[in-house]
Design an enzyme around this catalytic site. Structure first.
Site: not given
Lengths: 591, 169
Positions: A56, A118-119, A168, A488
């Protein structure tokens, strides 16, 4: 299909319709449980193209690359919980660099919010500090309006990322569609100021006309304002005869090949740009924010100058540096008004003083601060970029970068003639940005040559996107300057920490050629300066995603450099300089 | 005034009364390292769904300017007004002060409450709850006096403020 209430559609269908009405063409995303209804709606249509990324974070960076190379809003679609938290780095990156993004996140159904489902993650809570604004849509009746408003907020004023969190059940419930407002409506509370105050423009023109040692300092705000702003900037700079420098985010806002261009300023900016900033008497800042990479030691920053600062975001003004004249407005509008007034007034600039100023600048330029020692045995990173630029300069090309030495060298050695051609993570400094951003650019410009200038450490942070590149046959070129170090970090350890290279060696690197092949891309390697040109040509000719593993000098440092805590006139020009300067204790605590 | 002088400012913020607005404001202060001395919030216009937040904050003049600009940048913020610089204004806060005691101390508490025009809003044979309203100074002084007289509990609203005269925010 059954025939329920005719005009009512599910939230997911409404969402897709709203996106189409907002002229979205591409969505970068990754599916999951909470967003399944949206994926179902996407499946049933063919107006919106969905690009499946492999992480993502990459979805957001790809959308950033898409947005920055087109001027459109980039759109991201991720699921709830880990989908949203993985997007946070990208959102923060977009906030810091003012990139317009709308990120749709799935959420557990409203009745489960707060239940540790969940999630489930508190997405609006987590993203509040890393977005320009965010929405939790609790009812399908608010959905379309929220989407339209989100696009407006993302693209207007100082652009930025906006999150829309979509439970949802909201996606499954039905409601009538609300089209976007036909005429631009004013938001009830959010009203960015576009037009500058004419009195301020007048004062600015007076200050500019009286200047003896002026300099334009232009930043990402000019790019964000649209290509017209870059044209206007060029016009104003030519009209006045003043020198101009660009920030890292502003590269391309003024053509690099123009004689009045001093190069990039700041920590790794050119000698002439930094000394011009230090010695100027009038500074005209258009759309830059006096970032700490630009100013160096604030108390010693451009001590003798009157400062004009034009910015669309009032909170950028007087944040780090106190300015003498603040102009709130969009860069295009500000530049337009300045040009109009300059032309009307035809002010008599002190040409003798200006000539003397240019003569001084030319002596700084003559120091040739980007010079490096060529080498026949080992590829110097600077040389690799010079050769790269030689082969791409006449082609329609876009450059992205990761973060580190290679990024600064790319900014120094690649020349940008136009805006929207240079995508880099400036504010947040996100390793792993460049490759997914390049994918987004390539999606927007299928025929163009898109190159991610990378380091061997950065590229590993989103290497999984090779799979995305292969799936969509995106012929992005990854030009890895491989010095076997987080360069760097190593450079700072050398300069500030007594050469104790703690954890900065890139141990156990993969064979990048084989990595490329494993993903269905092409891999090339070059270790010999004499063969570099051929390798670059081969890379350009390949119609595949390519990784070029360029093995470069391990110990090369990026100069010029303003060490932390130092002023613009205390910059190090090369390795010879470094013994003479010790970094102050105050400087050591700075990043 | 030197640029490093720390000054207190009372800032009025008119916001859309929507979920998360207080978190946005408070998160802005914590995220950017600004101070909140006091903060009050309540809906003030139900029809337009607007709330008014009064914040007392401290900082150098440059920081105060930043705070106002940052607040104004939040999407649901209508207006930001710095009452401290924009002419005369009035500030009030309310405190409930619980004092426990008997005999002479109890009588003295009641006497002082009268001087401060504090109201008794609860009384038991051995305790009072006073309601005192005024500027911070007055409320502070009253609470200080109660300490010696059996102060057991205090709750304060923080400052609400408004400009003088007929103008709205």
């Amino acid at each position: 299909m059954t025939k329920p209430e005719e005009s009512a559609t599910t939230g997911a269908d409404l969402l897709v319709k709203a996106l189409i009405d907002e002229e979205v063409e591409v969505v970068f995303g990754y599916p999951g449980g909470a967003v399944l209804p949206i994926y179902d709606s996407l499946f049933k249509q063919n107006r919106l193209r969905h690009i499946l990324v492999r992480h993502e974070q990459a979805a957001v960076h790809a959308a950033e690359g898409y947005a920055r190379s087109t001027g459109k809003v980039g759109v991201v679609l991720v699921t709830s919980g880990p989908g949203a938290t993985n997007a946070v780095t990208g959102l923060t990156d977009a906030l810091m660099d003012s990139i317009p993004i709308v990120c749709l996140t799935g959420q557990v159904p409203t009745h489960l919010i707060g239940n540790d489902a969940f999630q489930e993650a508190d997405t609006t809570g987590i993203t509040r500090p890393c977005t320009k604004h965010n929405y939790l849509v609790k009812s399908v009746s608010d959905l379309a309006r929220s989407v339209h408003e989100a696009f407006y907020v993302a693209r207007s004023g100082r652009p930025g990322p906006v999150v829309i969190d979509l439970p949802k059940d909201v996606l499954m419930n039905k409601h009538e569609y609300v089209p976007p407002p036909k005429v631009a409506v004013t938001h009830k509370s959010y009203r960015p100021q576009i037009k500058p105050d004419p009195k301020k423009i007048e004062q600015a023109v007076e200050m500019m006309a009286a200047a003896k040692r002026p300099v334009f300092y232009a930043g990402g705000g000019v790019i964000n304002s649209g290509p017209k702003a870059s044209k206007l900037l060029t016009q104003l700079v030519h009209l006045t005869g003043f020198p101009v420098t660009n920030t890292l985010m502003g590269l391309g806002a003024f053509p690099a090949s123009d004689k009045q261009f001093l190069g990039m300023l700041g920590m790794h900016g050119t000698y002439e740009a930094n000394l011009a900033m230090h010695g100027c008497d009038v500074m005209i800042n258009i759309g830059a924010r006096f970032d700490d990479r630009i100013t160096g030691n604030l108390s010693k920053f451009s001590p003798g100058s009157k400062k004009i600062h034009a910015d669309i975001d009032p909170s950028s003004i007087n944040k780090n540096v106190h300015v003498d004249l603040a102009i709130v407005g969009d860069a295009t509008a500000v530049l337009e008004e300045m040009i109009k007034l300059w032309k009307a007034r035809q002010p008599k600039v002190d040409q003798k003083a200006l000539k003397a100023w240019w003569a001084e600048i030319e002596t700084w330029r003559a120091r040739n601060c980007l010079a490096y020692k060529p080498n026949k045995q080992v590829i110097k990173p600077q040389y690799a970029l010079e050769r790269l630029y030689h082969h791409i300069k006449d082609k329609d090309h876009y450059i992205t970068t990761e973060v580190g030495q290679h990024q600064m060298w790319a900014a120094q050695f690649l020349k940008f003639e136009q805006p929207n051609r240079w995508m880099t993570s400036g504010g947040l400094g996100t390793m792993g940005y460049g490759f997914p951003a390049a994918l987004g650019v390539q999606i927007a410009h299928p025929e163009a040559l898109v190159i991610d200038v990378a380091g061997e450490a950065s590229i590993l942070m989103n290497i999984q996107e090779l799979s995305t590149a292969a799936q969509y046959r995106l012929p992005v070129k990854i030009f890895v300057l491989n010095n076997h170090y987080m360069g760097m970090v190593r450079q700072w350890q050398e300069l500030l920490h007594g050469g104790r290279y703690s954890e900065s060696y890139s141990e156990s690197l993969p064979d990048f050629v084989k990595v490329a092949e494993a993903f269905g891309a092409k891999g090339l390697r070059c270790e010999d300066p004499a063969k570099l040109d051929d390798t670059i040509k081969e890379m350009i000719d390949l119609k595949h995603p390519v990784i070029v593993d360029v093995i470069v000098d391990e110990k090369e440092n990026c100069f010029p450099m303003i060490p932390s805590g130092a002023a613009h006139n205390e910059m190090l020009l090369g390795p010879e300089d470094r013994q003479s300067t010790t970094v102050s204790e105050e400087g050591m605590v700075l990043v | 005034m030197s640029k490093d002088t720390i000054v207190a400012h009372t800032i009025s913020v008119l916001v859309a009364n929507e979920p998360g607005i207080l978190a946005r404001v408070v998160g802005l202060f914590s995220g950017r390292g600004y101070n909140i001395e006091s903060l009050t919030v309540a809906e003030t216009n139900a029809k337009e769904s607007q709330s008014r937040i009064t914040i007392v904050t401290k900082g150098t003049p440059m920081i105060i300017e930043q705070i106002k600009a940052q607040l104004d940048r939040l999407v649901p913020v209508y207006r930001v007004r710095d009452l401290t610089v924009e002419g005369p204004h009035i500030e009030r806060e309310l405190a409930l002060v619980k004092v426990k005691g008997v005999g002479e101390k109890r009588v003295e508490a009641l006497r002082l409450a009268d001087v401060f025009r504090a109201k008794v809003i609860d009384a038991k044979s051995d305790s009072f709850v006073f309601e005192v309203t005024g500027n911070t100074d007055k409320v502070q002084t009253f609470i200080g006096l109660m300490e010696a007289l059996g102060l057991v509990d205090v709750v304060r609203t923080g400052i609400v403020a408004m400009s003088r005269g007929g103008e709205a925010l």
